[in-house]
Design a protein around this motif. Sequence first.
Motif, PDB file in Angstrom:
ATOM      1  N   GLY A   1      33.771  35.295  44.670  1.00  0.00           N
ATOM      2  CA  GLY A   1      33.758  35.820  46.196  1.00  0.00           C
ATOM      3  C   GLY A   1      34.288  36.540  47.506  1.00  0.00           C
ATOM      4  N   ILE A   2      35.491  36.413  46.964  1.00  0.00           N
ATOM      5  CA  ILE A   2      36.721  37.026  47.962  1.00  0.00           C
ATOM      6  C   ILE A   2      36.735  38.327  47.303  1.00  0.00           C
ATOM      7  CG2 ILE A   2      38.761  36.819  48.485  1.00  0.00           C
ATOM      8  CD1 ILE A   2      39.347  33.847  49.165  1.00  0.00           C
ATOM      9  N   GLY A   3      37.180  37.884  46.025  1.00  0.00           N
ATOM     10  CA  GLY A   3      37.238  39.188  45.286  1.00  0.00           C
ATOM     11  C   GLY A   3      36.711  40.229  45.441  1.00  0.00           C
ATOM     12  N   LEU A   4      35.482  40.261  45.636  1.00  0.00           N
ATOM     13  CA  LEU A   4      33.943  41.764  46.168  1.00  0.00           C
ATOM     14  C   LEU A   4      33.856  41.679  46.727  1.00  0.00           C
ATOM     15  CD1 LEU A   4      31.785  39.321  43.544  1.00  0.00           C
ATOM     16  CD2 LEU A   4      33.112  41.117  43.395  1.00  0.00           C
ATOM     17  N   SER A   5      34.606  40.474  47.585  1.00  0.00           N
ATOM     18  CA  SER A   5      34.944  41.109  49.512  1.00  0.00           C
ATOM     19  C   SER A   5      35.598  42.348  49.963  1.00  0.00           C
ATOM     20  CB  SER A   5      34.744  39.617  50.865  1.00  0.00           C
ATOM     21  OG  SER A   5      36.688  39.501  50.191  1.00  0.00           O
ATOM     22  N   HIS A   6      35.410  42.925  51.416  1.00  0.00           N
ATOM     23  CA  HIS A   6      36.168  43.843  51.740  1.00  0.00           C
ATOM     24  C   HIS A   6      37.728  43.739  51.906  1.00  0.00           C
ATOM     25  CE1 HIS A   6      34.292  43.077  55.209  1.00  0.00           C
ATOM     26  NE2 HIS A   6      35.476  43.389  55.434  1.00  0.00           N
ATOM     27  N   ASP A   7      37.812  43.198  52.508  1.00  0.00           N
ATOM     28  CA  ASP A   7      39.156  42.289  52.916  1.00  0.00           C
ATOM     29  C   ASP A   7      39.790  41.343  51.879  1.00  0.00           C
ATOM     30  OD1 ASP A   7      37.637  39.884  53.769  1.00  0.00           O
ATOM     31  OD2 ASP A   7      38.085  39.759  55.580  1.00  0.00           O
ATOM     32  N   ALA A   8      39.657  41.160  50.698  1.00  0.00           N
ATOM     33  CA  ALA A   8      39.753  39.931  49.926  1.00  0.00           C
ATOM     34  C   ALA A   8      41.160  39.945  49.548  1.00  0.00           C
ATOM     35  CB  ALA A   8      39.851  41.243  48.197  1.00  0.00           C
ATOM     36  N   ALA A   9      42.180  41.656  50.032  1.00  0.00           N
ATOM     37  CA  ALA A   9      43.687  41.428  50.464  1.00  0.00           C
ATOM     38  C   ALA A   9      44.140  40.598  51.623  1.00  0.00           C
ATOM     39  CB  ALA A   9      44.013  42.375  50.214  1.00  0.00           C
ATOM     40  N   ASP A  10      42.444  40.309  52.201  1.00  0.00           N
ATOM     41  CA  ASP A  10      43.555  39.849  53.747  1.00  0.00           C
ATOM     42  C   ASP A  10      43.494  38.234  53.227  1.00  0.00           C
ATOM     43  OD1 ASP A  10      44.106  41.888  55.303  1.00  0.00           O
ATOM     44  OD2 ASP A  10      41.621  42.434  55.960  1.00  0.00           O
ATOM     45  N   GLN A  11      42.409  38.321  52.530  1.00  0.00           N
ATOM     46  CA  GLN A  11      41.451  36.052  52.583  1.00  0.00           C
ATOM     47  C   GLN A  11      43.032  36.052  50.770  1.00  0.00           C
ATOM     48  OE1 GLN A  11      37.441  35.832  52.490  1.00  0.00           O
ATOM     49  NE2 GLN A  11      37.322  37.681  52.225  1.00  0.00           N
ATOM     50  N   SER A  12      42.904  36.490  50.112  1.00  0.00           N
ATOM     51  CA  SER A  12      44.277  35.557  49.082  1.00  0.00           C
ATOM     52  C   SER A  12      45.448  36.957  48.900  1.00  0.00           C
ATOM     53  CB  SER A  12      42.721  35.482  48.520  1.00  0.00           C
ATOM     54  OG  SER A  12      44.247  34.836  47.222  1.00  0.00           O
TER      55      SER A  12
ATOM     56  N   LEU B   1      46.076  36.830  46.029  1.00  0.00           N
ATOM     57  CA  LEU B   1      45.762  37.382  44.700  1.00  0.00           C
ATOM     58  C   LEU B   1      45.080  38.248  44.234  1.00  0.00           C
ATOM     59  CD1 LEU B   1      43.982  34.095  43.388  1.00  0.00           C
ATOM     60  CD2 LEU B   1      46.507  35.067  42.649  1.00  0.00           C
ATOM     61  N   PHE B   2      45.164  39.128  45.469  1.00  0.00           N
ATOM     62  CA  PHE B   2      44.126  40.283  45.808  1.00  0.00           C
ATOM     63  C   PHE B   2      45.416  41.186  46.228  1.00  0.00           C
ATOM     64  CE2 PHE B   2      41.283  37.433  44.873  1.00  0.00           C
ATOM     65  CZ  PHE B   2      40.364  38.280  44.138  1.00  0.00           C
ATOM     66  N   ALA B   3      45.430  42.464  46.097  1.00  0.00           N
ATOM     67  CA  ALA B   3      46.164  43.536  46.736  1.00  0.00           C
ATOM     68  C   ALA B   3      44.948  44.796  47.194  1.00  0.00           C
ATOM     69  CB  ALA B   3      47.236  43.803  46.491  1.00  0.00           C
ATOM     70  N   GLN B   4      45.769  45.251  48.675  1.00  0.00           N
ATOM     71  CA  GLN B   4      44.570  46.469  49.223  1.00  0.00           C
ATOM     72  C   GLN B   4      45.281  47.010  47.924  1.00  0.00           C
ATOM     73  OE1 GLN B   4      42.890  46.544  51.512  1.00  0.00           O
ATOM     74  NE2 GLN B   4      41.721  48.220  51.917  1.00  0.00           N
ATOM     75  N   ASP B   5      43.961  48.748  47.544  1.00  0.00           N
ATOM     76  CA  ASP B   5      43.949  49.462  47.001  1.00  0.00           C
ATOM     77  C   ASP B   5      44.686  49.279  45.475  1.00  0.00           C
ATOM     78  OD1 ASP B   5      42.970  50.912  49.425  1.00  0.00           O
ATOM     79  OD2 ASP B   5      45.255  51.443  50.039  1.00  0.00           O
ATOM     80  N   HIS B   6      44.583  48.065  44.931  1.00  0.00           N
ATOM     81  CA  HIS B   6      45.511  48.117  43.513  1.00  0.00           C
ATOM     82  C   HIS B   6      44.296  47.578  42.914  1.00  0.00           C
ATOM     83  CE1 HIS B   6      49.760  47.550  44.530  1.00  0.00           C
ATOM     84  NE2 HIS B   6      49.645  47.729  44.906  1.00  0.00           N
ATOM     85  N   VAL B   7      43.772  48.720  42.524  1.00  0.00           N
ATOM     86  CA  VAL B   7      42.356  48.646  41.881  1.00  0.00           C
ATOM     87  C   VAL B   7      42.487  47.494  40.602  1.00  0.00           C
ATOM     88  CG1 VAL B   7      39.787  49.869  40.825  1.00  0.00           C
ATOM     89  CG2 VAL B   7      40.929  50.867  43.020  1.00  0.00           C
TER      90      VAL B   7
ATOM     91  N   ILE C   1      48.180  41.577  32.202  1.00  0.00           N
ATOM     92  CA  ILE C   1      47.659  43.072  32.791  1.00  0.00           C
ATOM     93  C   ILE C   1      48.190  42.725  33.905  1.00  0.00           C
ATOM     94  CG2 ILE C   1      46.635  45.164  33.806  1.00  0.00           C
ATOM     95  CD1 ILE C   1      45.118  44.618  31.112  1.00  0.00           C
ATOM     96  N   TYR C   2      47.404  41.559  34.811  1.00  0.00           N
ATOM     97  CA  TYR C   2      48.028  41.459  35.847  1.00  0.00           C
ATOM     98  C   TYR C   2      49.753  40.838  36.385  1.00  0.00           C
ATOM     99  CZ  TYR C   2      47.776  39.098  40.635  1.00  0.00           C
ATOM    100  OH  TYR C   2      47.603  39.365  41.958  1.00  0.00           O
ATOM    101  N   VAL C   3      49.872  40.459  35.599  1.00  0.00           N
ATOM    102  CA  VAL C   3      51.308  39.834  36.258  1.00  0.00           C
ATOM    103  C   VAL C   3      52.262  40.674  35.987  1.00  0.00           C
ATOM    104  CG1 VAL C   3      53.460  38.675  34.360  1.00  0.00           C
ATOM    105  CG2 VAL C   3      50.609  37.800  34.977  1.00  0.00           C
ATOM    106  N   PRO C   4      52.211  42.000  35.066  1.00  0.00           N
ATOM    107  CA  PRO C   4      53.330  42.691  35.570  1.00  0.00           C
ATOM    108  C   PRO C   4      52.971  43.813  36.712  1.00  0.00           C
ATOM    109  CG  PRO C   4      52.402  42.702  33.163  1.00  0.00           C
ATOM    110  CD  PRO C   4      51.995  42.034  33.855  1.00  0.00           C
ATOM    111  N   LEU C   5      52.257  43.576  36.833  1.00  0.00           N
ATOM    112  CA  LEU C   5      51.432  45.184  37.870  1.00  0.00           C
ATOM    113  C   LEU C   5      51.440  44.469  39.129  1.00  0.00           C
ATOM    114  CD1 LEU C   5      48.227  46.276  36.847  1.00  0.00           C
ATOM    115  CD2 LEU C   5      49.620  47.679  36.811  1.00  0.00           C
ATOM    116  N   ARG C   6      51.423  43.300  39.363  1.00  0.00           N
ATOM    117  CA  ARG C   6      51.667  42.557  40.576  1.00  0.00           C
ATOM    118  C   ARG C   6      52.835  41.274  40.500  1.00  0.00           C
ATOM    119  NH1 ARG C   6      47.305  41.677  43.867  1.00  0.00           N
ATOM    120  NH2 ARG C   6      49.001  41.336  44.878  1.00  0.00           N
ATOM    121  N   GLY C   7      52.899  40.486  39.545  1.00  0.00           N
ATOM    122  CA  GLY C   7      53.547  39.344  39.653  1.00  0.00           C
ATOM    123  C   GLY C   7      52.875  37.796  40.262  1.00  0.00           C
ATOM    124  N   THR C   8      53.804  37.351  40.606  1.00  0.00           N
ATOM    125  CA  THR C   8      53.318  36.060  40.913  1.00  0.00           C
ATOM    126  C   THR C   8      53.963  34.991  42.489  1.00  0.00           C
ATOM    127  OG1 THR C   8      54.753  34.926  39.232  1.00  0.00           O
ATOM    128  CG2 THR C   8      52.348  34.972  38.932  1.00  0.00           C
TER     129      THR C   8
END
Length: 227
Positions: free
Chosen positions: A33-44, A46-52, A108-115
Amino acid sequence: MWRSKSGIVTILLLSLFYLTLLPFLVHAVGMIGIGLSHDAADQSYLFAQDHVVGNAAMMLHISAGAVLVALVPLQLVRGIRQRFNRFHRGLGAVLIALALVTGLAGMIYVPLRGTIGGPVMSVAFFLYGVCLFTAALMVARMALSGDRNGHWKWGLRLFWLALGSWLYRLHYTLWYLLTGGLWSEPDFSGAFDLVQNFAFFVPYLVAVQIWIAIRHAAHREPLFRSP
């Protein structure tokens, strides 16, 4: 009588598993649900702005992983395999697809964003993705080649790897209940956190391998036999 008792034990174990799985599934649905929201990056984190690509990979990882964990125990229920073989095979194909998506999305996620836990966690989680992806491919290969023994060996490995996300959270839940979070830090830099990076899948793979070696040495049939 033995079969009756075995069936009751199976039902009890599945019930206990799904009871403990509920918080995990609720968390997964919440993250989707957070991932589908418009402000996912602000809530978790795990998500980042403009990192499609990274965000999409995480969504696939969470979604496919949650369904994988929920369905994989059914594959080891002997009654289902023996009475509903078509369902067993169909479910197996679905689980392989889910494992491939889950593993690949994580890789795919780990090299792009790390942990959040830094390099050690990133290496461990990427290795987990490789193991999950490889096990899924090998299960499919063994099934297609008709190698029942190899199919079960890799199937057992895939089973424990598929439960990885649940086991990771179960370990933390039990640890916090027992110790109050000793050696665990918010940034996952504590001693327990560092061990946990690998403890949710490596020991289980080692245990499966030992079990396989013991059975092979004793010249016994696999514990979970194909119908």
